[in-house]
Design an enzyme around this catalytic site. Structure first.
Site, PDB file in Angstrom:
ATOM      1  N   SER A 136      60.964  66.452  30.252  1.00 37.78           N
ATOM      2  CA  SER A 136      62.144  67.274  30.030  1.00 37.78           C
ATOM      3  C   SER A 136      62.306  67.478  28.530  1.00 37.78           C
ATOM      4  CB  SER A 136      63.349  66.541  30.627  1.00 37.78           C
ATOM      5  OG  SER A 136      64.534  67.207  30.321  1.00 37.78           O
ATOM      6  N   LYS A 162      59.849  70.917  31.646  1.00 42.77           N
ATOM      7  CA  LYS A 162      61.206  71.381  31.991  1.00 42.77           C
ATOM      8  C   LYS A 162      61.933  71.675  30.681  1.00 42.77           C
ATOM      9  CE  LYS A 162      65.269  68.730  33.451  1.00 42.77           C
ATOM     10  NZ  LYS A 162      65.793  67.826  34.492  1.00 42.77           N
ATOM     11  N   LEU A 163      62.465  72.882  30.579  1.00 38.30           N
ATOM     12  CA  LEU A 163      63.219  73.253  29.377  1.00 38.30           C
ATOM     13  C   LEU A 163      64.698  73.181  29.673  1.00 38.30           C
ATOM     14  CD1 LEU A 163      61.282  76.463  28.204  1.00 38.30           C
ATOM     15  CD2 LEU A 163      60.879  74.082  27.525  1.00 38.30           C
ATOM     16  N   LYS A 164      65.436  72.545  28.786  1.00 37.37           N
ATOM     17  CA  LYS A 164      66.894  72.566  28.899  1.00 37.37           C
ATOM     18  C   LYS A 164      67.372  73.925  28.415  1.00 37.37           C
ATOM     19  CE  LYS A 164      67.907  68.385  30.253  1.00 37.37           C
ATOM     20  NZ  LYS A 164      68.731  68.116  31.431  1.00 37.37           N
ATOM     21  N   ASP A 189      66.571  73.694  33.225  1.00 35.05           N
ATOM     22  CA  ASP A 189      67.737  72.909  33.654  1.00 35.05           C
ATOM     23  C   ASP A 189      68.935  73.288  32.798  1.00 35.05           C
ATOM     24  OD1 ASP A 189      69.549  71.042  34.516  1.00 35.05           O
ATOM     25  OD2 ASP A 189      68.464  69.292  33.760  1.00 35.05           O
ATOM     26  N   ASN A 191      72.209  72.185  33.441  1.00 33.56           N
ATOM     27  CA  ASN A 191      73.303  71.200  33.472  1.00 33.56           C
ATOM     28  C   ASN A 191      74.680  71.873  33.556  1.00 33.56           C
ATOM     29  OD1 ASN A 191      71.174  69.341  31.554  1.00 33.56           O
ATOM     30  ND2 ASN A 191      72.151  68.327  33.278  1.00 33.56           N
ATOM     31  N   GLU A 214      67.466  74.592  37.642  1.00 39.69           N
ATOM     32  CA  GLU A 214      68.224  73.411  38.054  1.00 39.69           C
ATOM     33  C   GLU A 214      69.691  73.529  37.635  1.00 39.69           C
ATOM     34  OE1 GLU A 214      66.424  69.865  36.479  1.00 39.69           O
ATOM     35  OE2 GLU A 214      67.957  68.554  37.344  1.00 39.69           O
ATOM     36  N   ASP A 239      71.170  69.326  41.221  1.00 36.53           N
ATOM     37  CA  ASP A 239      71.099  67.970  40.661  1.00 36.53           C
ATOM     38  C   ASP A 239      72.508  67.377  40.766  1.00 36.53           C
ATOM     39  OD1 ASP A 239      70.894  65.681  39.093  1.00 36.53           O
ATOM     40  OD2 ASP A 239      70.544  66.720  37.216  1.00 36.53           O
ATOM     41  N   LYS A 263      68.124  61.724  42.136  1.00 37.38           N
ATOM     42  CA  LYS A 263      68.323  60.704  41.096  1.00 37.38           C
ATOM     43  C   LYS A 263      69.042  59.553  41.771  1.00 37.38           C
ATOM     44  CE  LYS A 263      68.918  63.342  36.844  1.00 37.38           C
ATOM     45  NZ  LYS A 263      69.951  64.106  36.119  1.00 37.38           N
ATOM     46  N   GLY A 291      65.400  62.067  36.054  1.00 39.54           N
ATOM     47  CA  GLY A 291      65.406  60.958  35.095  1.00 39.54           C
ATOM     48  C   GLY A 291      66.714  60.915  34.341  1.00 39.54           C
TER      49      GLY A 291
HETATM   50  O1  NPG Z   1      63.190  62.179  31.242  1.00 35.59           O
HETATM   51  O2  NPG Z   1      64.747  60.771  31.796  1.00 35.59           O
HETATM   52  C1  NPG Z   1      64.362  61.865  31.386  1.00 35.59           C
HETATM   53  C2  NPG Z   1      65.398  62.889  31.057  1.00 35.59           C
HETATM   54  C3  NPG Z   1      65.423  63.945  32.093  1.00 35.59           C
HETATM   55  O3  NPG Z   1      66.557  65.927  31.490  1.00 35.59           O
HETATM   56  C4  NPG Z   1      66.640  64.814  31.955  1.00 35.59           C
HETATM   57  N1  NPG Z   1      67.767  64.278  32.342  1.00 35.59           N
HETATM   58  O4  NPG Z   1      70.303  66.436  33.429  1.00 35.59           O
HETATM   59  O5  NPG Z   1      68.559  65.701  34.355  1.00 35.59           O
HETATM   60  C5  NPG Z   1      69.325  65.717  33.397  1.00 35.59           C
HETATM   61  C6  NPG Z   1      69.002  64.923  32.179  1.00 35.59           C
HETATM   62  C7  NPG Z   1      69.992  63.903  31.739  1.00 35.59           C
HETATM   63  C8  NPG Z   1      69.675  63.095  30.688  1.00 35.59           C
HETATM   64  C9  NPG Z   1      71.189  63.734  32.347  1.00 35.59           C
HETATM   65  C10 NPG Z   1      70.540  62.158  30.254  1.00 35.59           C
HETATM   66  C11 NPG Z   1      72.054  62.764  31.891  1.00 35.59           C
HETATM   67  C12 NPG Z   1      71.718  62.014  30.850  1.00 35.59           C
END
Ligand code: NPG
Length: 369
Positions: A136, A162-164, A189, A191, A214, A239, A263, A291
């Site tokens: 990610s 995966k690109l935020k 993703d 969020n 996502e 998610d 998750k 993750g």
């Molecule tokens: O590789 O653990 C990893 C990070 C993956 O992008 C990732 N997690 O929204 O999925 C998510 C995000 C996240 C990270 C969410 C930290 C909450 C805290």
């Protein structure tokens, strides 16, 4: 099993590089680590995946410690015989707090499996020894920085990127990465950063052959995701909205999601995760393991989960070096884009207690009455 004591520790580790998402920037990973010791002499470990602030979900580290100490543990201490598979029922009267419940259930399950000499993978239903790794990639200051970071991950062998994304950081980064790596499995993703009014914008992602988008909308807007899914060609993957088996069932019935990110912390534990996995397998819905910037303790269990047959897409299960200069377990090292599922009993990793001592911020031991 009878529980003798539970140790709650907060630890803090610097991340190898800042991780920016649509909800904030993480420089460090603070988390709550649990160690359950049983009267039978077994020890179980887990980490609570909540962040230090309630930005991703309502839970946060200090609140998790509070709810565990104040409500969850006293209830578990009342049990004559503590059995991991009964924990979620025992804790059901307390609403929400999935991450706290998951942490407690996982530590108890680890102790139980160690006592019985069974690995997490075989207990959960693993079907392979190696899992494919995705990575990610956070939002960066410039496109050039993004390209540099993605190049590193691709040269390391990651099998999916995966690109935020967030409004203002979506079409251009996706187009740039897709043009540079036409064949790499790519997904995004958000969020929850978009609204129902952004449908036309999100449609502009369709030409880039993404595996999925996502959680584009608010976690409570499941209907909005169903409406969006009819408009965009790229599959929608939920998610944050999926917090239980029931919510997964409802989202599938509504056609709000055609892929699910599982998750374990978010859904209340590994046992609930397996139920969601099974539901998805029955419905031909691909799943992948999300993750939460876990240390080796949480990663070990996630890697085991990701080896179940329905996990057909690479997860956010990256190597330890993606996150930390030094992990609190033997590091997870990626070979040819894959991680090996631990085979030893329980979570199956060696815990580096000396290092844990060095990064401990608070420690409290709660002894069973
Ligand atoms: O590789 O653990 C990893 C990070 C993956 O992008 C990732 N997690 O929204 O999925 C998510 C995000 C996240 C990270 C969410 C930290 C909450 C805290």
């Amino acid at each position: 099993m009878r529980i003798k004591e539970v140790e709650l520790r907060t630890i803090e580790l610097p991340l190898v590089r800042p991780f920016r998402t649509s909800f904030g920037t993480q420089l460090n990973r603070e988390l709550l680590l649990l160690k359950v010791t049983t009267r039978e002499g077994s020890e179980g470990w887990s980490e609570c995946v909540a962040m230090s602030e309630p930005l991703y979900s309502p839970e946060y580290t200090a609140a998790c410690q509070d709810v565990i100490e104040r409500f969850l543990l006293p209830k578990i201490f009342l049990q004559e015989d503590v059995i991991a598979e009964e924990i979620s029922t025992v804790l059901k009267p307390f609403l929400g707090h999935q991450m706290s419940k998951a942490a407690l259930e996982t530590a108890i399950l680890d102790a139980e499996l160690k006592l019985n000499g069974i690995s997490f993978g075989s207990y959960l239903g693993s079907s392979r020894d190696l899992i494919d790794c995705g990575v990610s990639v956070g939002i960066t200051s410039t496109i050039e920085d993004l390209v540099n970071e993605v190049s590193i991950y691709i040269s390391e062998g990651y099998r999916r990127i995966k690109l935020k994304i967030e409004p203002g950081w979506d079409i251009l980064p996706v187009r740039t990465i897709r043009e540079l790596w036409p064949d790499i499995p790519l997904q995004v993703d958000a969020n929850q950063a978009y609204t129902r009014h952004d449908t036309d914008l999100l449609k502009q992602l369709d030409p880039y052959d993404l595996l999925l988008i996502e959680q584009p909308l608010n976690e409570h807007d499941v209907l909005g995701h169903a409406m969006l899914a009819k408009e965009v060609a790229t599959p929608i993957c939920l998610d944050e909205s999926i917090t239980s088996l029931e919510s997964a069932r409802d989202a599938l019935a509504l056609k709000a999601t055609s892929i699910i990110n599982i998750k374990p912390g978010r859904v209340g534990g590994y046992l609930e995760s397996v139920k969601i996995h099974d539901l998805c397998v029955e419905n031909n819905i691909p799943v992948w393991c999300g993750g939460m910037l876990e240390t080796g303790v949480g990663r070990a269990a996630n890697v085991a989960l990701a080896s179940l047959p329905g996990f057909t897409l690479p997860g956010d299960t990256s190597a330890s070096s993606r996150y930390f200069h030094r992990d609190i377990t033997d590091p997870f090292v990626m070979v040819d884009g894959q991680l090996r599922v631990p085979m030893q009993p329980g979570i199956g990793v060696h815990i580096d207690l000396n290092f844990i001592e060095q990064i401990t911020k608070t420690r409290k031991v709660i002894t069973a009455p």
